[in-house]
Design an enzyme around this catalytic site. Structure first.
Site, PDB file in Angstrom:
ATOM      1  N   ASP A  57      -1.871 -33.844  21.214  1.00 20.65           N
ATOM      2  CA  ASP A  57      -2.596 -34.801  21.910  1.00 20.65           C
ATOM      3  C   ASP A  57      -3.954 -35.045  21.524  1.00 20.65           C
ATOM      4  O   ASP A  57      -4.374 -34.388  20.567  1.00 20.65           O
ATOM      5  CB  ASP A  57      -2.541 -34.210  23.487  1.00 20.65           C
ATOM      6  CG  ASP A  57      -3.369 -33.101  23.507  1.00 20.65           C
ATOM      7  OD1 ASP A  57      -3.899 -32.280  22.511  1.00 20.65           O
ATOM      8  OD2 ASP A  57      -3.600 -32.851  24.747  1.00 20.65           O
ATOM      9  N   SER A  58      -4.718 -35.958  21.969  1.00 20.10           N
ATOM     10  CA  SER A  58      -5.975 -36.280  21.319  1.00 20.10           C
ATOM     11  C   SER A  58      -7.137 -35.573  22.036  1.00 20.10           C
ATOM     12  O   SER A  58      -8.368 -35.636  21.419  1.00 20.10           O
ATOM     13  CB  SER A  58      -6.456 -37.827  21.680  1.00 20.10           C
ATOM     14  OG  SER A  58      -6.469 -38.100  22.975  1.00 20.10           O
ATOM     15  N   GLY A  59      -6.897 -34.737  23.043  1.00 22.77           N
ATOM     16  CA  GLY A  59      -7.934 -34.021  23.652  1.00 22.77           C
ATOM     17  C   GLY A  59      -8.339 -34.839  25.027  1.00 22.77           C
ATOM     18  O   GLY A  59      -9.155 -34.150  25.837  1.00 22.77           O
ATOM     19  N   GLY A  60      -8.089 -35.966  25.126  1.00 23.26           N
ATOM     20  CA  GLY A  60      -8.587 -37.019  26.201  1.00 23.26           C
ATOM     21  C   GLY A  60      -8.242 -36.198  27.468  1.00 23.26           C
ATOM     22  O   GLY A  60      -9.059 -36.319  28.392  1.00 23.26           O
ATOM     23  N   PHE A  61      -6.950 -35.996  27.612  1.00 18.93           N
ATOM     24  CA  PHE A  61      -6.603 -35.617  28.921  1.00 18.93           C
ATOM     25  C   PHE A  61      -7.207 -34.213  29.457  1.00 18.93           C
ATOM     26  O   PHE A  61      -7.619 -34.086  30.627  1.00 18.93           O
ATOM     27  CB  PHE A  61      -5.049 -35.329  28.935  1.00 18.93           C
ATOM     28  CG  PHE A  61      -4.425 -34.884  30.134  1.00 18.93           C
ATOM     29  CD1 PHE A  61      -4.211 -35.926  31.310  1.00 18.93           C
ATOM     30  CD2 PHE A  61      -4.114 -33.637  30.544  1.00 18.93           C
ATOM     31  CE1 PHE A  61      -3.781 -35.488  32.448  1.00 18.93           C
ATOM     32  CE2 PHE A  61      -3.811 -33.150  31.924  1.00 18.93           C
ATOM     33  CZ  PHE A  61      -3.470 -34.258  32.903  1.00 18.93           C
ATOM     34  N   ASP A 111      -7.776 -41.573  24.488  1.00 18.41           N
ATOM     35  CA  ASP A 111      -7.690 -42.620  25.765  1.00 18.41           C
ATOM     36  C   ASP A 111      -8.547 -41.967  26.684  1.00 18.41           C
ATOM     37  O   ASP A 111      -8.840 -40.689  26.512  1.00 18.41           O
ATOM     38  CB  ASP A 111      -6.203 -42.555  25.901  1.00 18.41           C
ATOM     39  CG  ASP A 111      -5.646 -41.661  26.426  1.00 18.41           C
ATOM     40  OD1 ASP A 111      -6.067 -40.533  25.928  1.00 18.41           O
ATOM     41  OD2 ASP A 111      -4.729 -41.810  27.526  1.00 18.41           O
ATOM     42  N   GLN A 189      -2.439 -47.220  29.615  1.00 17.65           N
ATOM     43  CA  GLN A 189      -3.078 -46.623  30.635  1.00 17.65           C
ATOM     44  C   GLN A 189      -2.852 -47.789  31.650  1.00 17.65           C
ATOM     45  O   GLN A 189      -1.929 -48.720  31.830  1.00 17.65           O
ATOM     46  CB  GLN A 189      -4.491 -46.570  30.480  1.00 17.65           C
ATOM     47  CG  GLN A 189      -4.732 -45.260  29.386  1.00 17.65           C
ATOM     48  CD  GLN A 189      -4.266 -43.808  30.496  1.00 17.65           C
ATOM     49  OE1 GLN A 189      -4.113 -43.725  31.780  1.00 17.65           O
ATOM     50  NE2 GLN A 189      -4.037 -42.596  29.581  1.00 17.65           N
ATOM     51  N   GLY A 216      -1.750 -41.299  31.602  1.00 16.70           N
ATOM     52  CA  GLY A 216      -2.272 -41.300  33.037  1.00 16.70           C
ATOM     53  C   GLY A 216      -1.471 -41.071  34.428  1.00 16.70           C
ATOM     54  O   GLY A 216      -1.611 -41.489  35.247  1.00 16.70           O
ATOM     55  N   ASP A 266       6.794 -34.255  27.642  1.00 16.27           N
ATOM     56  CA  ASP A 266       6.305 -32.901  27.302  1.00 16.27           C
ATOM     57  C   ASP A 266       5.791 -32.356  28.802  1.00 16.27           C
ATOM     58  O   ASP A 266       5.578 -32.980  29.627  1.00 16.27           O
ATOM     59  CB  ASP A 266       5.133 -32.917  26.498  1.00 16.27           C
ATOM     60  CG  ASP A 266       3.877 -33.415  27.121  1.00 16.27           C
ATOM     61  OD1 ASP A 266       3.798 -34.462  27.133  1.00 16.27           O
ATOM     62  OD2 ASP A 266       3.066 -32.585  27.579  1.00 16.27           O
ATOM     63  N   CYS A 304      24.418 -20.711  32.678  1.00 15.23           N
ATOM     64  CA  CYS A 304      23.513 -20.897  31.604  1.00 15.23           C
ATOM     65  C   CYS A 304      23.707 -19.809  30.555  1.00 15.23           C
ATOM     66  O   CYS A 304      24.245 -18.883  30.635  1.00 15.23           O
ATOM     67  CB  CYS A 304      21.985 -20.592  32.151  1.00 15.23           C
ATOM     68  SG  CYS A 304      20.709 -20.639  30.661  1.00 15.23           S
ATOM     69  N   CYS A 306      21.976 -19.088  28.054  1.00 15.91           N
ATOM     70  CA  CYS A 306      20.771 -18.394  27.294  1.00 15.91           C
ATOM     71  C   CYS A 306      20.878 -16.921  27.276  1.00 15.91           C
ATOM     72  O   CYS A 306      21.828 -16.344  27.731  1.00 15.91           O
ATOM     73  CB  CYS A 306      19.325 -18.553  27.866  1.00 15.91           C
ATOM     74  SG  CYS A 306      18.826 -17.858  29.174  1.00 15.91           S
ATOM     75  N   CYS A 309      20.415 -15.028  30.787  1.00 15.87           N
ATOM     76  CA  CYS A 309      21.435 -15.009  31.535  1.00 15.87           C
ATOM     77  C   CYS A 309      22.620 -14.182  31.043  1.00 15.87           C
ATOM     78  O   CYS A 309      23.383 -13.701  31.797  1.00 15.87           O
ATOM     79  CB  CYS A 309      21.720 -16.440  31.772  1.00 15.87           C
ATOM     80  SG  CYS A 309      20.426 -17.326  32.651  1.00 15.87           S
ATOM     81  N   HIS A 335      14.341 -18.442  29.619  1.00 16.63           N
ATOM     82  CA  HIS A 335      15.309 -19.047  30.314  1.00 16.63           C
ATOM     83  C   HIS A 335      14.958 -20.467  30.587  1.00 16.63           C
ATOM     84  O   HIS A 335      15.602 -21.500  30.813  1.00 16.63           O
ATOM     85  CB  HIS A 335      15.662 -18.230  31.720  1.00 16.63           C
ATOM     86  CG  HIS A 335      16.281 -19.072  32.608  1.00 16.63           C
ATOM     87  ND1 HIS A 335      17.893 -19.642  32.625  1.00 16.63           N
ATOM     88  CD2 HIS A 335      16.025 -19.933  33.806  1.00 16.63           C
ATOM     89  CE1 HIS A 335      18.165 -20.251  33.636  1.00 16.63           C
ATOM     90  NE2 HIS A 335      17.024 -20.457  34.244  1.00 16.63           N
TER      91      HIS A 335
HETATM   92 ZN   LIG Z   1      19.379 -18.706  31.327  1.00 19.54          ZN
END
Ligand SMILES: [Zn+2]
Length: 365
Positions: A57-61, A111, A189, A216, A266, A304, A306, A309, A335
């Site tokens: 990211d740009s750091g803006g957030f 931004d 935005q 935003g 994300d 699941c 994974c 689990c 998990h």
């Molecule tokens: Zn799992």
């Protein structure tokens, strides 16, 4: 995309999660260990030994979230470090330079994230600033984009070693051995106002980027509004470019947004919730700290696949959490990330089968 704030997906070694693209946060990496340090160590890919894609990211957030610690001007943002209070300055130009230094594959325009709630006049003023900053971001990127400080990934000192098990090493036809190049994405935005969102989308597309983010959001607005803004913005963004919604959402929401046409998302939620003992499962949310799981020998999520689990009981996971063991955070994070990635895998599968709408209506089970 799992979030690796400081070049680490908290609690999880990268070779455990099978994911194509990780996030890094420019603000955090700029403060520690510093852009120059990462650049000297060969860029983010080599520094964290990750041969697949990275987005920064740009750091803006993050700067926006500092609130009391920042001062905004046309030129950029002055802010104080949350680590030691030292003063720093980010502009569209310096945010691009920083992201070139880190060397991620996808980098973001600088931004201003409009606060919520905001009056229309304020949202417009903020949107106009983000548009001027988008132009400045692109201008700086166009001048500097041919400088590739870290070189192609196939020049890693030991590509075999740096390739996680089960992944093909870089340097073949999967494109990872290609000359490293960065792509700069623009960010829409406009607050929660549909008209402004449309205008911001159209004018950002006019500037021209290989991908577009909707920023935003997740700033305190009701979830129904988040969805409406995403829907109202998407229709003004080209369908042949990646469309990325920043900072969302729950497993149900990411399925819903994908069905609307969102390609990238994300969120820190899977890892952050995991560290607080909140686990997402095919049967709903589980708070593993509850005493009712103390003798529960069932797997966390019977559906699941994974490794957590597959191997451990709810009773054991509850015990680890109650004992404040580091392993609790690790296993819970593994998990939750697996659950998110499986969710998106199912979405992709269902899109491939042309069943996007049916998936959304809850027929996936
Ligand atoms: Zn799992």
């Amino acid at each position: 995309m799992p979030v690796g704030t400081v070049a680490s997906v908290k609690g999880v070694s990268q070779d455990i999660i099978d994911v194509q693209l990780l996030l890094g946060n420019t603000y955090h990496l700029y403060l520690r260990p510093g852009i120059e340090q990462v650049r000297k160590l060969g860029g983010l890919h080599r520094f964290m030994s990750w041969p697949r894609a990275i987005l920064t990211d740009s750091g803006g957030f993050q700067v926006f979230s500092l609130r009391e610690l920042r001062k905004l001007s046309e030129e950029g943002v002055t802010f104080r470090s949350h680590l030691d209070g030292s003063a720093h300055f980010f502009s569209p130009e310096s945010a691009i330079e920083a992201q070139i230094g880190l060397g991620a594959d996808i980098i973001m325009a600088f931004d201003e994230c409009t606060e919520y709630p905001a009056e229309k006049a304020r949202a417009r003023q903020s949107m106009e600033l983000s548009l001027r900053w988008a132009e400045r971001s692109k201008r700086r990127f166009e001048v500097r984009k041919h400088e590739v400080p870290w070189g192609p990934i196939s020049s890693f000192p030991n590509p075999e070693r740096e390739t996680p098990p089960g992944m093909s090493p870089p340097g073949n036809d999967n494109g990872m051995g290609a000359e490293a190049r960065q792509s700069l994405f623009g960010i829409v935005q406009g607050g929660m106002d549909f008209q402004l969102r449309r205008e911001s989308a159209e004018r950002t597309v006019e500037i021209g980027f290989p991908g577009y983010a909707i920023g935003g959001l997740s700033v305190g607005e009701p979830r129904a509004l988040t969805r409406e803004v995403i829907e109202a913005t998407l229709e003004h963004l080209p369908t042949d470019k990646p469309r990325y919604v920043m900072g969302v959402g729950t497993p149900e929401e990411i399925v819903e947004y994908a069905a609307l046409g969102v390609d990238m998302m994300d969120c820190v939620l899977p890892t952050r919730a995991a560290r607080h003992g909140l686990l997402f499962t095919s049967e709903g949310k589980i708070s593993i700290k509850q005493a009712r799981y103390a003798s529960d020998q069932n797997p966390l999520d019977p559906n699941c696949a994974c490794q957590v689990c597959h191997r451990y009981s709810r009773a054991y996971l509850r015990h680890l959490y109650a004992s404040n063991e580091v392993l609790a955070q690790v296993l819970n994070s593994v998990h939750n990330l697996s659950f998110y990635l499986d969710t998106m895998r199912a979405v992709r599968h269902s899109i491939a089968l042309g069943k996007g709408a049916r998936f959304l209506s809850g027929e996936q089970s």
